[in-house]
Design an enzyme around this catalytic site. Structure first.
Site, PDB file in Angstrom:
ATOM      1  N   LYS A 201       2.020 -49.220 -41.345  1.00  0.00           N
ATOM      2  CA  LYS A 201       2.509 -48.896 -39.998  1.00  0.00           C
ATOM      3  C   LYS A 201       2.187 -47.643 -39.241  1.00  0.00           C
ATOM      4  O   LYS A 201       2.382 -46.893 -39.975  1.00  0.00           O
ATOM      5  CB  LYS A 201       4.021 -48.929 -40.164  1.00  0.00           C
ATOM      6  CG  LYS A 201       4.905 -48.886 -38.849  1.00  0.00           C
ATOM      7  CD  LYS A 201       6.171 -48.995 -39.123  1.00  0.00           C
ATOM      8  CE  LYS A 201       6.979 -49.184 -37.913  1.00  0.00           C
ATOM      9  NZ  LYS A 201       8.499 -49.357 -38.091  1.00  0.00           N
ATOM     10  N   LYS A 255       0.673 -52.932 -38.459  1.00  0.00           N
ATOM     11  CA  LYS A 255       1.478 -52.764 -37.201  1.00  0.00           C
ATOM     12  C   LYS A 255       1.251 -51.752 -36.441  1.00  0.00           C
ATOM     13  O   LYS A 255       1.109 -50.425 -37.248  1.00  0.00           O
ATOM     14  CB  LYS A 255       3.046 -52.853 -37.528  1.00  0.00           C
ATOM     15  CG  LYS A 255       3.931 -52.583 -36.166  1.00  0.00           C
ATOM     16  CD  LYS A 255       5.212 -52.478 -36.467  1.00  0.00           C
ATOM     17  CE  LYS A 255       6.342 -52.362 -35.368  1.00  0.00           C
ATOM     18  NZ  LYS A 255       7.601 -52.388 -35.601  1.00  0.00           N
TER      19      LYS A 255
END
Length: 331
Positions: A201, A255
């Protein structure tokens, strides 16, 4: 490997007809590839359109059940839930995350009671519950502390699992949290609750509309660069994924999505495990604004972008376009 050369080999030949293009397609999209992120808010009969995300709303618990039925009927296998916790229930320590009657838990129970055959993925992090908008607990200097935060994340995960969550998705990026959560789930009898780790992320500029949706944008003090990843780094992503898999993650997530397809492909090639990507709020908003400005066909942009995730190696995609895309594919 030996290949013919032109004119015996004409690469356009299989593209000449629709049936042949379908026959030779290397990747296919289906509604089963999608997880639909939904925002839940307090009240009854509430739909709150989110200005930063055209076409996306916050829904009260009773209305989120209707969305679950729509998803099931469209062939979408799983929902992702994100709460917009009222400001009066936020605190420095994010204690509302441990409340068995919090917004998230009520939404989980309502969905599983009404639509038991759909999966529910729940976000594990403290930013929807803190007054400072960070994903964890802060020390006196404002630094997000790792181990004390994990203790709260364990309680949050067990709270959501007890409410009926099928997939726990830690998005906090604390070191070691996957192993700690997995151990606690096993000890409490939740052996079949999956963990989808937000393993790679990044500290991205594409998250702003999401922070509006969960009410943390105006609260956030500083940034999240001391725990989310530097967009310059790829090798580090592989180390993060390896750590989460070693600790018991069932699947991993990258992400944001489209700007990080190289990371998706490297993770899939290196580890051969289920890899998901989150087509985040900023990516969604760019497509919507581009289509509204007349710079591209909306349906074409949506489906081409989602196909790119599959081609890169994704097992599935979290996308706000899930319902619309599922209906396009089912048409």
């Amino acid at each position: 490997m030996t290949h013919a050369s032109y004119p015996a080999l004409r690469l356009r030949r299989p593209r000449a007809t629709a049936w042949s293009r379908a026959l030779h397609a290397e990747n296919r999209l289906s509604p089963a590839d999608f997880i639909w992120p939904l925002f839940v808010t307090e009240g009854d009969g509430v739909e709150e359109p989110i200005g930063a995300l055209p076409g996306v709303s916050r829904w009260s618990v009773d209305r989120i059940v209707d969305r679950a039925r729509e998803a099931r009927d469209a062939g979408i296998p799983c929902l992702g839930l994100f709460p917009n916790t009222p400001i009066e229930r936020r605190s420095d320590d994010g204690a509302e995350a441990l409340n068995p009657d919090n917004l998230m838990c009520r939404a989980i129970r309502a969905i599983k009671d009404a639509v038991p055959d759909i999966g529910v993925l729940t976000d594990v992090a403290l930013d929807p519950y803190t007054v400072h908008g960070q994903d964890g607990l802060l020390d006196p200097t404002g630094y997000v502390v790792n181990d004390a935060t994990i203790d709260v994340l364990i309680g949050q995960s067990l709270n959501q699992a007890a409410a009926g969550a099928d997939i726990i998705a830690p998005s906090d990026m604390m070191d070691g949290r996957v192993g700690a959560i997995r151990e606690a789930l096993e000890e409490e009898g939740h052996a079949n609750v999956q963990i989808m780790a937000y393993a790679a992320k990044y500290a991205s500029a594409f998250y702003s509309p999401f922070r509006d949706a969960v009410g943390s944008r105006g609260l956030l003090k500083g940034d999240k660069k001391n725990y989310q990843m530097d967009p310059a780094n790829g090798e580090e992503a592989l180390r993060e994924v390896a750590l989460d898999l070693a600790e018991g993650a069932d699947s991993v997530m990258v992400k944001p999505g489209l700007p990080y397809l190289d990371i998706v492909a490297r993770v899939r090639d290196r580890f051969a495990v289920p890899v998901f990507a989150y087509q985040v709020s900023g990516e969604y908003a760019m497509i919507e604004h581009a289509a509204a400005a007349g710079t591209g066909d909306r349906d074409g942009l949506i489906l081409e972008t989602l196909m790119a995730f599959k081609r890169a190696g994704c097992s599935g995609v979290l996308t706000y376009h899930a319902l619309h895309a599922a209906r396009l594919l089912g048409a």
